[in-house]
Motif scaffolding. Structure first.
Motif, PDB file in Angstrom:
ATOM      1  N   LEU A  43       8.390 -36.812  30.257  1.00 33.76           N
ATOM      2  CA  LEU A  43       9.756 -36.499  30.673  1.00 33.76           C
ATOM      3  C   LEU A  43      10.315 -37.710  31.406  1.00 33.76           C
ATOM      4  CD1 LEU A  43       9.255 -32.899  32.129  1.00 33.76           C
ATOM      5  CD2 LEU A  43      10.527 -33.482  30.082  1.00 33.76           C
ATOM      6  N   GLY A  44      11.504 -38.131  31.015  1.00 34.83           N
ATOM      7  CA  GLY A  44      12.131 -39.263  31.690  1.00 34.83           C
ATOM      8  C   GLY A  44      11.745 -40.616  31.119  1.00 34.83           C
ATOM      9  N   THR A  48      15.343 -39.341  24.727  1.00 36.96           N
ATOM     10  CA  THR A  48      16.722 -38.995  24.358  1.00 36.96           C
ATOM     11  C   THR A  48      17.503 -40.251  24.011  1.00 36.96           C
ATOM     12  OG1 THR A  48      16.593 -37.238  25.997  1.00 36.96           O
ATOM     13  CG2 THR A  48      18.782 -37.735  25.138  1.00 36.96           C
ATOM     14  N   PRO A  65      27.731 -35.844  19.875  1.00 37.55           N
ATOM     15  CA  PRO A  65      26.692 -36.005  20.876  1.00 37.55           C
ATOM     16  C   PRO A  65      25.321 -35.628  20.299  1.00 37.55           C
ATOM     17  CG  PRO A  65      28.400 -34.444  21.622  1.00 37.55           C
ATOM     18  CD  PRO A  65      28.621 -34.709  20.172  1.00 37.55           C
ATOM     19  N   ILE A  66      24.306 -36.417  20.643  1.00 37.98           N
ATOM     20  CA  ILE A  66      22.943 -36.094  20.210  1.00 37.98           C
ATOM     21  C   ILE A  66      22.318 -35.317  21.378  1.00 37.98           C
ATOM     22  CG2 ILE A  66      20.752 -37.030  19.330  1.00 37.98           C
ATOM     23  CD1 ILE A  66      23.327 -37.625  17.605  1.00 37.98           C
ATOM     24  N   THR A  67      22.412 -34.011  21.293  1.00 39.14           N
ATOM     25  CA  THR A  67      21.990 -33.180  22.432  1.00 39.14           C
ATOM     26  C   THR A  67      20.519 -32.817  22.327  1.00 39.14           C
ATOM     27  OG1 THR A  67      22.724 -31.212  21.279  1.00 39.14           O
ATOM     28  CG2 THR A  67      24.295 -32.226  22.771  1.00 39.14           C
ATOM     29  N   SER A  68      19.982 -32.392  23.450  1.00 34.79           N
ATOM     30  CA  SER A  68      18.563 -32.055  23.499  1.00 34.79           C
ATOM     31  C   SER A  68      18.244 -30.860  22.622  1.00 34.79           C
ATOM     32  CB  SER A  68      18.179 -31.719  24.937  1.00 34.79           C
ATOM     33  OG  SER A  68      16.924 -31.080  24.938  1.00 34.79           O
ATOM     34  N   TYR A 134       6.260 -45.335  30.616  1.00 37.06           N
ATOM     35  CA  TYR A 134       6.975 -45.745  31.828  1.00 37.06           C
ATOM     36  C   TYR A 134       6.319 -47.002  32.402  1.00 37.06           C
ATOM     37  CZ  TYR A 134       9.085 -45.158  36.493  1.00 37.06           C
ATOM     38  OH  TYR A 134       9.783 -45.323  37.660  1.00 37.06           O
TER      39      TYR A 134
ATOM     40  N   HIS B 138      23.091 -24.462  27.501  1.00 34.57           N
ATOM     41  CA  HIS B 138      24.514 -24.794  27.485  1.00 34.57           C
ATOM     42  C   HIS B 138      25.017 -25.374  28.789  1.00 34.57           C
ATOM     43  CE1 HIS B 138      24.082 -21.780  24.308  1.00 34.57           C
ATOM     44  NE2 HIS B 138      25.072 -22.414  23.714  1.00 34.57           N
ATOM     45  N   ARG B 155      31.571 -30.732  27.282  1.00 30.87           N
ATOM     46  CA  ARG B 155      30.234 -30.217  26.985  1.00 30.87           C
ATOM     47  C   ARG B 155      29.209 -31.251  27.397  1.00 30.87           C
ATOM     48  NH1 ARG B 155      28.751 -30.689  20.754  1.00 30.87           N
ATOM     49  NH2 ARG B 155      26.770 -30.336  21.758  1.00 30.87           N
ATOM     50  N   THR B 156      27.963 -30.827  27.488  1.00 29.80           N
ATOM     51  CA  THR B 156      26.935 -31.816  27.769  1.00 29.80           C
ATOM     52  C   THR B 156      26.714 -32.673  26.524  1.00 29.80           C
ATOM     53  OG1 THR B 156      24.682 -32.257  28.465  1.00 29.80           O
ATOM     54  CG2 THR B 156      25.030 -30.233  27.209  1.00 29.80           C
ATOM     55  N   LEU B 157      26.505 -33.959  26.771  1.00 27.55           N
ATOM     56  CA  LEU B 157      26.253 -34.875  25.663  1.00 27.55           C
ATOM     57  C   LEU B 157      24.762 -34.966  25.350  1.00 27.55           C
ATOM     58  CD1 LEU B 157      28.723 -37.737  26.636  1.00 27.55           C
ATOM     59  CD2 LEU B 157      29.081 -35.858  25.030  1.00 27.55           C
ATOM     60  N   ASP B 158      23.934 -34.421  26.257  1.00 28.79           N
ATOM     61  CA  ASP B 158      22.492 -34.467  25.996  1.00 28.79           C
ATOM     62  C   ASP B 158      21.805 -33.183  26.451  1.00 28.79           C
ATOM     63  OD1 ASP B 158      22.401 -35.192  28.864  1.00 28.79           O
ATOM     64  OD2 ASP B 158      22.885 -37.211  28.179  1.00 28.79           O
ATOM     65  N   ASP B 159      21.288 -33.149  27.690  1.00 22.20           N
ATOM     66  CA  ASP B 159      20.573 -31.960  28.156  1.00 22.20           C
ATOM     67  C   ASP B 159      21.534 -30.986  28.842  1.00 22.20           C
ATOM     68  OD1 ASP B 159      18.505 -33.578  27.429  1.00 22.20           O
ATOM     69  OD2 ASP B 159      17.447 -33.518  29.340  1.00 22.20           O
ATOM     70  N   GLU B 163      18.323 -26.918  31.654  1.00 23.37           N
ATOM     71  CA  GLU B 163      17.169 -27.633  31.114  1.00 23.37           C
ATOM     72  C   GLU B 163      16.717 -28.710  32.108  1.00 23.37           C
ATOM     73  OE1 GLU B 163      18.014 -29.194  27.254  1.00 23.37           O
ATOM     74  OE2 GLU B 163      16.288 -30.540  27.315  1.00 23.37           O
ATOM     75  N   LYS B 167      13.078 -28.996  33.690  1.00 24.71           N
ATOM     76  CA  LYS B 167      12.243 -30.181  33.465  1.00 24.71           C
ATOM     77  C   LYS B 167      11.905 -30.896  34.777  1.00 24.71           C
ATOM     78  CE  LYS B 167      12.973 -30.851  28.591  1.00 24.71           C
ATOM     79  NZ  LYS B 167      13.562 -31.621  27.492  1.00 24.71           N
ATOM     80  N   LYS B 170       9.153 -28.996  36.236  1.00 23.50           N
ATOM     81  CA  LYS B 170       7.889 -29.327  35.569  1.00 23.50           C
ATOM     82  C   LYS B 170       7.345 -30.668  36.087  1.00 23.50           C
ATOM     83  CE  LYS B 170       5.278 -28.760  31.621  1.00 23.50           C
ATOM     84  NZ  LYS B 170       4.683 -27.560  31.062  1.00 23.50           N
ATOM     85  N   MET B 171       8.222 -31.670  36.228  1.00 22.60           N
ATOM     86  CA  MET B 171       7.804 -32.979  36.762  1.00 22.60           C
ATOM     87  C   MET B 171       7.266 -32.855  38.180  1.00 22.60           C
ATOM     88  SD  MET B 171      10.963 -35.447  36.074  1.00 22.60           S
ATOM     89  CE  MET B 171      11.572 -35.894  34.533  1.00 22.60           C
ATOM     90  N   SER B 211      20.584 -35.869  31.120  1.00 22.25           N
ATOM     91  CA  SER B 211      19.293 -36.394  30.689  1.00 22.25           C
ATOM     92  C   SER B 211      18.824 -37.504  31.623  1.00 22.25           C
ATOM     93  CB  SER B 211      19.400 -36.917  29.257  1.00 22.25           C
ATOM     94  OG  SER B 211      18.177 -37.451  28.860  1.00 22.25           O
ATOM     95  N   LYS B 214      16.829 -36.972  34.971  1.00 29.62           N
ATOM     96  CA  LYS B 214      15.376 -36.759  34.905  1.00 29.62           C
ATOM     97  C   LYS B 214      14.655 -38.060  35.200  1.00 29.62           C
ATOM     98  CE  LYS B 214      14.551 -35.400  30.698  1.00 29.62           C
ATOM     99  NZ  LYS B 214      15.651 -35.194  29.746  1.00 29.62           N
ATOM    100  N   THR B 215      15.162 -39.147  34.601  1.00 31.51           N
ATOM    101  CA  THR B 215      14.558 -40.461  34.801  1.00 31.51           C
ATOM    102  C   THR B 215      14.639 -40.871  36.264  1.00 31.51           C
ATOM    103  OG1 THR B 215      15.323 -40.978  32.583  1.00 31.51           O
ATOM    104  CG2 THR B 215      14.540 -42.816  33.900  1.00 31.51           C
ATOM    105  N   LEU B 218      12.082 -38.920  38.142  1.00 29.28           N
ATOM    106  CA  LEU B 218      10.746 -39.438  37.820  1.00 29.28           C
ATOM    107  C   LEU B 218      10.468 -40.716  38.607  1.00 29.28           C
ATOM    108  CD1 LEU B 218       8.268 -39.092  35.912  1.00 29.28           C
ATOM    109  CD2 LEU B 218       9.392 -40.685  34.368  1.00 29.28           C
ATOM    110  N   THR B 219      11.450 -41.609  38.643  1.00 30.87           N
ATOM    111  CA  THR B 219      11.289 -42.868  39.370  1.00 30.87           C
ATOM    112  C   THR B 219      10.995 -42.591  40.841  1.00 30.87           C
ATOM    113  OG1 THR B 219      12.819 -43.916  37.831  1.00 30.87           O
ATOM    114  CG2 THR B 219      12.415 -45.068  39.894  1.00 30.87           C
TER     115      THR B 219
END
Lengths: 168, 347
Positions: A43-44, A48, A65-68, A134, B138, B155-159, B163, B167, B170-171, B211, B214-215, B218-219
């Protein structure tokens, strides 16, 4: 040649999300119908980001958009070729993959891009695996390995991938 | 009119009896979270099987609690999309069978349409209003001009926001479903310790992106030289939640102002988040905009929420025939009375 042998095609370190995206665009331009591409990474790690680049490289229009696919499991896009974007994060095992009929998409008329393929080891036997690791806040290790079957079927694509470099 | 509503698009199997599209006589939800917890997420085929087992049980219970029988039911409303096909088909097939057996009309309702109309079951909300549908799948902003009249504004362009919550949980080593746990931890934490970026906040338009956050999380986790527990975990949860709530609330109010809408509805699973509720209420208090949240049970996936649109479509003469199909992808703008005539396989 041993069954299940893998050939490393590329090992790079991307310094930014933009570089990762651009590498995705280049990969997307190289893929042909029937390619099964497995995207590994925590994750991260930037899956994506790379997936969006691949979609653009396949000609999916910038306004889409390329959504999850985590929640939907499968999102389909139509560019130069169809792109089937899967996320297997929520699937327990290969049996469920079969029950859902996802294997029908894997070597079909488009490119199948599969996130979280780790629990479905059999996919690696015929796919191209892209591993994102990472390294630092914005840097990521990118390792691309091809299965024997992938090399046999898509040799020209593999040769082109070996020549890829990161955009400055 | 008495409507029997059936929902089975994701985790929950639910059945409800709703009178006149406004009064919930019963709303039975068979929660499957326990079954899924051991797999670390929703397992679709398992979900379909459990829906199959749960469907007749929740319908019987919904009828009993409403003190009615099938003979009293005037029409059926069922979620026909979007969602997991296997899961949707269980509710849809059940709904078709009952409608056919009783010779009563059946209408298909969009899952998100159910969510954003849910407040009407508890209070009057005048149209038009701005609706933020925010859940695990959504994060969408719609202008709602009436039942069946929806315009996508962003709208969301990714997550999806939900979600991102799951996530990040979970991390952070938390269990599924993690969103609610993040909220609980955030309430005890200090949101100023960890500052996370606010993606898309200053971009024009009303799209979202969750999205990248999340990164960032994580960092931060990797930079920590202490274990991620206790106060540190609470502060991380608070900082993350603050960033998400900040983006959602500011963008939503900005959209309300730009489109000159006086009312905002926030619906979907993430509308249960206490930090989000507080922030929206606070921002509404300092503006001339009214804010509406469904009660917690109507924020979760449930069948009663389908009653509002279902009743309306049935009153309008809507009657999908037995070719009504489940649609895994179904833009909300295509939902409405016209969707009842959609035939054939579209998924």
């Amino acid at each position: 040649m041993l069954w299940g042998h893998e050939l490393q095609l590329l090992n790079l370190c991307s310094e930014s999300a933009e570089q990762t995206h651009q590498l995705g665009v280049q990969l997307g331009q190289l893929f042909v119908a029937g390619c099964l591409v497995l995207l590994e990474g925590d994750l991260g790690a930037g899956k994506t980001c790379l997936a969006t680049g691949i979609a653009r490289g396949l000609g999916v229009d910038d306004a889409t958009p390329i959504t999850s696919p985590t929640y939907t499991l499968l999102n389909s896009y139509f560019g130069r070729l169809p792109l089937y974007h899967f996320d297997l994060y929520r699937l327990a095992d290969g049996e469920e993959l079969d029950e859902l009929g996802f294997d029908e998409y894997f070597h079909a008329d488009g490119v199948a891009l599969v996130e979280w393929p780790e629990r479905h080891a059999e996919l690696a036997d015929s796919g191209l695996t892209i591993h994102l690791g990472y390294v630092g806040e914005s840097s990521r290790e990118l390792v691309i390995t091809a299965s024997d079957l992938f090399v046999t079927r898509f040799s020209e694509c593999c040769v082109a991938i070996k020549r890829l470099t990161l955009c400055p | 009119m008495l409507v029997l509503a059936i929902e089975s698009s994701c985790d929950e199997t639910s059945a409800a009896v709703v009178r006149d599209g406004r009064h919930v006589l019963s709303n039975v939800i068979a929660s499957q979270v326990d079954i899924h917890a051991c797999y670390g997420g929703v397992v679709p085929e398992l979900a379909a099987r459990k829906h199959l087992e749960a469907c007749p049980v929740v319908i019987d219970q919904a009828l009993n609690e409403a003190q009615v029988t099938l003979a009293d039911i005037d029409g059926i409303a069922v979620t026909s999309g979007p969602g997991l096909i296997g899961a949707l088909l269980v509710g849809l097939s059940t709904a078709k069978a009952i409608a056919f057996a009783l010779d009563i009309p059946l209408v298909g309702v969009h899952h998100i349409e159910g969510h954003i109309l849910a407040p009407l079951l508890e209070q009057d909300v005048e149209f038009p209003y701005l609706a933020l549908a925010v859940s695990g799948g959504h994060t969408h902003l719609y202008r709602v001009d009436g039942i069946g009249q929806y315009e996508l504004l962003g709208r969301t362009l990714d997550d999806a926001a939900g979600e991102a919550f799951d996530k990040v949980a979970k991390m952070s080593g938390l269990t599924y479903p993690g969103g609610a746990l993040i909220d609980k931890l955030a309430q005890q934490g200090d949101s100023s310790v960890f500052d996370f970026p606010r993606p898309m906040l200053h971009r024009p338009g009303f799209d979202f992106s969750f999205s990248g956050i999340k990164t960032s999380v994580l960092t931060r986790i990797k930079q920590l030289d202490v274990p991620l527990e206790g106060e540190v975990l609470q502060n991380l949860a608070a900082g993350f939640q603050e960033a998400v709530v900040d983006v959602l609330s500011r963008k939503t109010f900005k959209a309300a102002k730009e489109y000159n809408l006086q009312r905002i509805v926030v619906a979907g699973g993430v509308a249960c988040n206490s930090g989000l509720r507080q922030r929206f209420k606070k921002m509404a208090d300092s503006s001339d905009i009214d804010i509406y949240f469904p009660s917690l049970v109507l924020c979760a996936d449930n069948a009663a929420m389908l009653g509002v649109a279902g009743d309306f479509y049935l009153q309008q003469g809507g009657n999908a025939d037995l070719s009504l199909n489940a649609r895994s992808n179904w833009p909300l703008e295509q939902a409405g009375l016209n969707a009842q005539q959609v035939c054939g396989t579209v998924w």
